[in-house]
Design a protein around this motif. Structure first.
Motif, PDB file in Angstrom:
ATOM      1  N   VAL A   1       0.847  -1.187   0.000  1.00  0.00           N
ATOM      2  CA  VAL A   1       0.000   0.000   0.000  1.00  0.00           C
ATOM      3  C   VAL A   1       0.888   1.244   0.000  1.00  0.00           C
ATOM      4  O   VAL A   1       2.054   1.186   0.389  1.00  0.00           O
ATOM      5  CB  VAL A   1      -0.953   0.006   1.227  1.00  0.00           C
ATOM      6  CG1 VAL A   1      -1.925  -1.136   1.146  1.00  0.00           C
ATOM      7  CG2 VAL A   1      -0.183  -0.038   2.522  1.00  0.00           C
ATOM      8  N   PRO A   2       0.357   2.401  -0.432  1.00  0.00           N
ATOM      9  CA  PRO A   2       1.183   3.610  -0.489  1.00  0.00           C
ATOM     10  C   PRO A   2       1.772   4.029   0.865  1.00  0.00           C
ATOM     11  O   PRO A   2       2.860   4.570   0.917  1.00  0.00           O
ATOM     12  CB  PRO A   2       0.231   4.685  -1.005  1.00  0.00           C
ATOM     13  CG  PRO A   2      -0.815   3.938  -1.739  1.00  0.00           C
ATOM     14  CD  PRO A   2      -0.958   2.620  -1.053  1.00  0.00           C
ATOM     15  N   ASN A   3       1.037   3.781   1.944  1.00  0.00           N
ATOM     16  CA  ASN A   3       1.537   4.149   3.264  1.00  0.00           C
ATOM     17  C   ASN A   3       1.485   2.922   4.167  1.00  0.00           C
ATOM     18  O   ASN A   3       0.517   2.728   4.893  1.00  0.00           O
ATOM     19  CB  ASN A   3       0.705   5.302   3.846  1.00  0.00           C
ATOM     20  CG  ASN A   3       1.349   5.894   5.076  1.00  0.00           C
ATOM     21  OD1 ASN A   3       2.500   5.645   5.366  1.00  0.00           O
ATOM     22  ND2 ASN A   3       0.578   6.675   5.804  1.00  0.00           N
ATOM     23  N   PRO A   4       2.519   2.071   4.154  1.00  0.00           N
ATOM     24  CA  PRO A   4       2.494   0.847   4.966  1.00  0.00           C
ATOM     25  C   PRO A   4       2.555   1.170   6.456  1.00  0.00           C
ATOM     26  O   PRO A   4       2.981   2.257   6.857  1.00  0.00           O
ATOM     27  CB  PRO A   4       3.734   0.089   4.516  1.00  0.00           C
ATOM     28  CG  PRO A   4       4.613   1.095   3.904  1.00  0.00           C
ATOM     29  CD  PRO A   4       3.740   2.193   3.391  1.00  0.00           C
ATOM     30  N   SER A   5       2.143   0.223   7.278  1.00  0.00           N
ATOM     31  CA  SER A   5       2.132   0.442   8.723  1.00  0.00           C
ATOM     32  C   SER A   5       3.553   0.584   9.246  1.00  0.00           C
ATOM     33  O   SER A   5       4.508   0.023   8.693  1.00  0.00           O
ATOM     34  CB  SER A   5       1.426  -0.712   9.433  1.00  0.00           C
ATOM     35  OG  SER A   5       2.222  -1.865   9.381  1.00  0.00           O
ATOM     36  N   ASN A   6       3.669   1.344  10.312  1.00  0.00           N
ATOM     37  CA  ASN A   6       4.979   1.573  10.910  1.00  0.00           C
ATOM     38  C   ASN A   6       5.570   0.280  11.471  1.00  0.00           C
ATOM     39  O   ASN A   6       6.788   0.124  11.510  1.00  0.00           O
ATOM     40  CB  ASN A   6       4.889   2.637  11.994  1.00  0.00           C
ATOM     41  CG  ASN A   6       4.649   4.018  11.414  1.00  0.00           C
ATOM     42  OD1 ASN A   6       5.029   4.293  10.288  1.00  0.00           O
ATOM     43  ND2 ASN A   6       4.007   4.877  12.180  1.00  0.00           N
ATOM     44  N   ASP A   7       4.712  -0.628  11.912  1.00  0.00           N
ATOM     45  CA  ASP A   7       5.205  -1.908  12.427  1.00  0.00           C
ATOM     46  C   ASP A   7       5.881  -2.718  11.314  1.00  0.00           C
ATOM     47  O   ASP A   7       6.946  -3.301  11.525  1.00  0.00           O
ATOM     48  CB  ASP A   7       4.066  -2.724  13.031  1.00  0.00           C
ATOM     49  CG  ASP A   7       3.534  -2.120  14.315  1.00  0.00           C
ATOM     50  OD1 ASP A   7       4.287  -1.343  14.953  1.00  0.00           O
ATOM     51  OD2 ASP A   7       2.381  -2.409  14.678  1.00  0.00           O
TER      52      ASP A   7
END
Length: 163
Positions: free
Chosen positions: A74-80
């Protein structure tokens, strides 16, 4: 009801344990159990010396997010997810540099050949290193050609014709 009874008993038992330890240490010399250093708790051998929460965070955050997006995330992956990937990357880089430094130990200076030797069994990575080194040399040659004195006015080469 059973949960609350055990929950209430836990603090009392921990207090009792801590007081009994204090009482026993004053009377009898008891050896403390050997603890692992905090840096290696739960980490595989060869990993970085500092746990993730102690070292500088988000060193490769921007680049990893772009790479993840480029490979279909995704364009903004999760910080984890980025954090786990960053841990893996830092561990790999640390292990590779440590191995190269181990090879160069006698010389005292790490060079490109040491990294090539470390990557000798991984054909894809070795080919990529060779390609990047070739491109670096190619760029250096092109810059040298572009620095011909007849095109450079600052070095006393050919000058622009008068207008």
């Amino acid at each position: 009801m059973g949960d609350s009874a055990t929950h209430q008993a836990d603090p009392a038992s921990s207090n009792a344990t801590s007081t009994s330890r204090a009482d026993t240490t004053s009377n009898v010399a008891v050896a403390a159990p050997a603890k692992k250093p905090a840096a290696t708790l739960g980490r595989p051998p060869g990993s970085t010396n500092e746990p993730r929460n102690k070292r500088k965070k988000y060193v490769f955050n921007k680049e990893l997010k772009q790479l993840m997006y480029g490979f279909g995330d995704v364009p903004n992956p999760s910080n984890d997810a980025v954090g786990v990937l960053e841990d893996m990357l830092i561990e790999y880089l640390t292990d590779t540099c440590t191995a190269a430094a181990g090879i160069a130990d006698k010389r005292g200076k790490v060079n490109v050949e040491d990294f090539k030797f470390v990557l000798r069994k991984d054909a894809k990575k070795r080919a990529r290193v060779d390609e990047l080194l070739y491109m670096n040399e190619d760029i250096r040659r092109a810059k040298k050609l572009a620095d011909i004195p007849e095109f450079d006015n600052t070095k006393g080469g050919a000058k622009d014709p008068p207008i």
